[in-house]
Write an enzyme that holds these catalytic residues in place. Structure first.
Site, PDB file in Angstrom:
ATOM      1  N   SER B 107       0.809  -0.485   0.234  1.00 56.51           N
ATOM      2  CA  SER B 107      -0.115   0.504   0.085  1.00 56.51           C
ATOM      3  C   SER B 107       0.689   1.450  -0.050  1.00 56.51           C
ATOM      4  O   SER B 107       2.209   1.459   0.549  1.00 56.51           O
ATOM      5  CB  SER B 107      -0.973  -0.242   1.430  1.00 56.51           C
ATOM      6  OG  SER B 107      -1.580   0.977   1.301  1.00 56.51           O
ATOM      7  N   GLY B 158       0.376  11.586   4.018  1.00 54.23           N
ATOM      8  CA  GLY B 158      -0.469  11.468   4.883  1.00 54.23           C
ATOM      9  C   GLY B 158      -2.477  11.439   3.977  1.00 54.23           C
ATOM     10  O   GLY B 158      -2.432  11.944   4.425  1.00 54.23           O
ATOM     11  N   ASN B 213      -5.259  -0.503   7.748  1.00 51.35           N
ATOM     12  CA  ASN B 213      -4.288   0.327   7.998  1.00 51.35           C
ATOM     13  C   ASN B 213      -4.906   0.757   9.569  1.00 51.35           C
ATOM     14  O   ASN B 213      -4.652   2.061   9.899  1.00 51.35           O
ATOM     15  CB  ASN B 213      -4.096   1.229   7.512  1.00 51.35           C
ATOM     16  CG  ASN B 213      -2.987   2.185   7.369  1.00 51.35           C
ATOM     17  OD1 ASN B 213      -1.958   2.090   8.332  1.00 51.35           O
ATOM     18  ND2 ASN B 213      -2.454   3.417   6.445  1.00 51.35           N
ATOM     19  N   CYS B 216      -1.198   3.983  10.939  1.00 50.71           N
ATOM     20  CA  CYS B 216       0.301   5.189  10.089  1.00 50.71           C
ATOM     21  C   CYS B 216       0.700   6.296  10.467  1.00 50.71           C
ATOM     22  O   CYS B 216      -0.360   6.352  11.063  1.00 50.71           O
ATOM     23  CB  CYS B 216      -1.756   5.642   8.689  1.00 50.71           C
ATOM     24  SG  CYS B 216      -0.856   7.289   8.665  1.00 50.71           S
ATOM     25  N   GLY B 328       8.479  -4.404   4.409  1.00 44.59           N
ATOM     26  CA  GLY B 328      10.006  -4.052   5.069  1.00 44.59           C
ATOM     27  C   GLY B 328      10.464  -4.288   4.152  1.00 44.59           C
ATOM     28  O   GLY B 328      11.323  -5.390   4.275  1.00 44.59           O
ATOM     29  N   GLY B 329      11.233  -3.587   3.340  1.00 49.33           N
ATOM     30  CA  GLY B 329      12.808  -3.793   2.814  1.00 49.33           C
ATOM     31  C   GLY B 329      12.925  -5.250   1.747  1.00 49.33           C
ATOM     32  O   GLY B 329      13.794  -5.050   1.313  1.00 49.33           O
ATOM     33  N   THR B 351       8.545  -0.309  -1.317  1.00 44.32           N
ATOM     34  CA  THR B 351       9.630   0.841  -1.674  1.00 44.32           C
ATOM     35  C   THR B 351      10.623   0.893  -2.550  1.00 44.32           C
ATOM     36  O   THR B 351      11.461   1.989  -3.601  1.00 44.32           O
ATOM     37  CB  THR B 351      10.879   0.988  -0.431  1.00 44.32           C
ATOM     38  OG1 THR B 351       9.956   1.693   0.428  1.00 44.32           O
ATOM     39  CG2 THR B 351      11.607   2.434  -0.975  1.00 44.32           C
TER      40      THR B 351
END
Lengths: 274, 396
Positions: B107, B158, B213, B216, B328-329, B351
């Site tokens: 997401s 945000g 979620n 956040c 994560g990564g 990412t």
């Protein structure tokens, strides 16, 4: 837009502007337009991680080459700025919106500040054969100006420097009034304070009576900069405020109608406020 | 007729001896020529060529007769382009949700799935998790929203999104054609907000599950639900009451006791967990003497947080019996294998996609290659392989 492995042809320092990287990338070159950008990966690893966006400074479809100006900012920018002939470069592009020159425009006025010269040079090269082009460029000193020998000879080149080391002492906005009277269309790219100054001129023109020089300001197109993440429109890191609400510099931009961009004290208006 | 190359815009070399009028005249002549060429180029083109502007692969005369050998060829070409074909990569990523492979787009890093579809074949992914969706439209946070860190990025977007109703209306029809299951990421400020979004999104094409979620870090109160086991359980229970679709809870590493939250939401009926959301972090702009991000702190993601995510996946997987999705990564199949062996049933790639848009597909391909090379019947054999209960006992 495509992913393409480009190959560096040449790397030339352009004064204090940065490294001018010529890259052979026929796929990207064949699709690119003035104002659009290419997202360059700084290496093959994950540190530094983010790609860097560079506006096309030259598009040579016949040779399959593009040129970009790379300022050595951050580790990623430094890595890209140091690439030499033969080095591979992972490119994603072309991305974003492009400048649109009207068919009936006879006199085209281009305004550049700093590395904002990039898309203005593409326009100058493309449009010089079709209409009268005047390019105004401003910089801190002569070392921050684009060299005139890298522009078509038929382009009128007006320069301003803040220290008076070359051309008119002052800023681009100081020389614009007389040129706006002549221009049919105005396009600009540069730092936010420069664009904000243009925005104020536009606001004044919008309020004032119908006088020569008003039309190009009202219809001006500008390319803006913002810190960017994905450049694919998904992360929403690069948004600015426009008349239509939030807009992504990587998708709806980087070229916007000057009239639509919202400024605040010489900078982009704060996002998130009602 | 041989295919003519699509029109190329001519970049004429500038010749200073010509007058501007001569140049203009020459330019307009060339323009007319090009127009003729453009139309002529479509003569004799097949339907596919005319529609796509690209020559057909084999260059032979277009034919409407269906040729069985060409279908086989096409199938072979597709399998070559999809090395994962024929390998059992399917996993249960949440109770009642089986996906064709264990690779999801995370997401906030994949928009609504439609954007990257312009660049990669998203139908090869296990699923896509959409951008965090809230009850009302949100304009997001002030600039700057992103900053680079060692092997990672900080973000403070945000939860900018157009609101649940608009997401369902605009993207439902597009998701129907995307060819990949969609997990809707739900964010809110109250239990009612979460319930509203889920109810609004129910029945939207391609939606197969919800990811709550509750973690956040970039909106006021956004992390409240994820840090408190009781609140996390309450929101999970409320959402479970309004939907039969699987509900996945995305855990925050910023909670004082992540395992306690995981146990509490499992107890409340969660069908799966995602471990983890971003880690709180900060950078300072030394020249301006203030934080780079508009909100001061933001969420850290990328390879920098992989060891943290792996550690928490390992802890949580042992504490619950519902599937865990590691996040994560993750940049490669090797990273994904670490998560699977730590007890995750699937991974999310986030990412890494920004740097390499093909990263999620490379993970799929790499996992398939690993399963093949190891002679495994299924990727499922690897899930939890490194957990103490199943693997060799750890040294004391």
């Amino acid at each position: 837009m495509i992913l393409e492995e480009g190959r560096v042809v040449a790397n030339t320092a352009i004064g204090e502007l940065g490294a001018l990287l010529q890259v052979h990338a026929p796929g990207v070159a064949g699709r690119a337009a003035a104002g659009q950008f290419v997202h360059v990966r700084p290496g093959r690893g994950w540190d530094p991680l983010l790609r860097r966006p560079y506006s096309f400074n030259r598009i040579d479809r016949r040779a399959g080459d593009i040129e970009v100006i790379v300022k050595p900012l951050g580790t990623g920018g430094e890595w890209i700025a140091e690439r030499g002939p033969g080095d591979a470069l992972d490119l994603l592009g072309p991305l974003g919106s492009a400048f649109v020159v009207r068919r009936d425009t006879r006199n085209l006025l281009l305004v550049a500040g700093g590395t904002g010269i990039a898309p203005m040079r593409v326009l100058a090269e493309r449009e010089a054969a079709r209409r009268n082009v005047t390019l105004v460029m401003g910089g801190r000193s002569v070392a921050h100006l684009w060299p005139s020998e890298r522009l078509p000879a038929s382009v009128e080149y007006v320069t301003t420097t803040e220290d008076g080391s070359f051309g008119v002492r002052g800023r681009v906005t100081d020389v614009l009034p007389r040129l706006l009277v002549w221009a049919d269309q105005l396009m600009a790219c540069g730092p936010w304070p420069m664009l904000a100054a243009l925005g104020r001129m536009r606001d004044d023109a919008a309020r004032g009576p119908t006088v020569p020089g008003r039309a190009p300001l009202l219809e001006a197109q500008v390319a803006v900069e913002q810190h960017m993440g994905c450049a694919m429109g998904v992360c929403r890191a690069c948004v600015i405020v426009t008349a239509q609400g939030n807009a992504r510099v990587c998708r709806e931009g980087p070229v916007f109608a000057l009239a639509d961009v919202r400024f605040e004290a010489g900078e982009p208006a704060t996002v998130g406020l009602p | 007729m041989p295919w003519r190359r699509p029109r190329r815009r001519e970049e004429r070399a500038y010749e200073s001896r010509e007058s501007p009028e001569e140049r203009l005249e020459r330019a307009s002549e060339a323009e007319e020529e090009r127009d003729t060429v453009e139309l002529a180029a479509l003569d004799g083109a097949s339907i596919v060529e005319a529609a796509t502007g690209e020559p057909e692969a084999d260059g032979s005369a277009p034919s409407l007769v269906i040729d069985a050998s060409r279908i086989d060829e096409a199938r072979a070409a597709r399998d070559a382009a999809r090395p994962e074909e024929g390998v059992d990569l399917s996993v249960e990523v949440a109770r009642g949700l089986r996906l064709r492979n264990p690779v999801l787009a995370a997401s906030g890093t994949f928009g609504q799935g439609t954007e990257y579809a312009e660049l990669i074949d998203v139908s090869r992914l296990g699923a896509v998790v959409n951008k965090g969706t809230t009850r009302n439209p949100r304009p997001g946070n002030p600039q700057y929203r992103i900053a680079e860190t060692p092997a990672g990025i900080l973000n403070s977007i945000g939860l900018e999104n157009p609101g649940a109703e608009e997401v369902a209306r605009t993207y439902g029809p597009r998701w129907a054609k995307l060819g990949v299951p969609v997990v809707v990421n739900v964010a809110g400020y109250s239990v009612d907000d979460y319930v509203f979004v889920v109810e609004t999104m129910l029945g939207t094409p391609a939606v197969v599950a919800f990811e709550l979620n509750v973690s956040c870090p970039n909106v006021k109160g956004g992390m409240l639900f994820g840090c408190d086991p009781l609140l996390a359980a309450e929101v999970t229970r409320a959402v479970k009451q309004v939907t039969d679709l699987p509900v996945i809870v995305k855990l925050t590493p910023n909670a004082p006791d992540v395992v306690a939250v995981a146990r509490a939401v499992e107890e409340a009926g969660a069908d799966g967990l995602t471990a983890i959301n971003t880690v709180l972090g900060m950078r300072i702009d030394v020249a301006r003497r203030r934080p780079i991000l508009g909100t001061g702190s933001g969420g850290l993601s990328g390879p920098a947080i992989r060891p943290i995510a792996l550690h928490l996946t390992y802890q949580v997987a042992q504490a619950v019996s519902i599937p865990v999705i590691g996040a994560g990564g993750v940049t490669s199949a090797r990273d994904a294998l670490e998560f699977l062996m730590a007890g995750a049933s699937a991974v999310q790639v986030g990412t890494a996609t920004f740097a390499d848009p093909e990263a999620p597909l490379r993970v799929v391909e790499g996992l398939a290659a690993y399963v093949r090379a190891q002679g495994l019947a299924s990727i499922r054999e690897l899930i939890g392989a490194a957990l103490p209960a199943r693997g060799a006992p750890l040294a004391e």
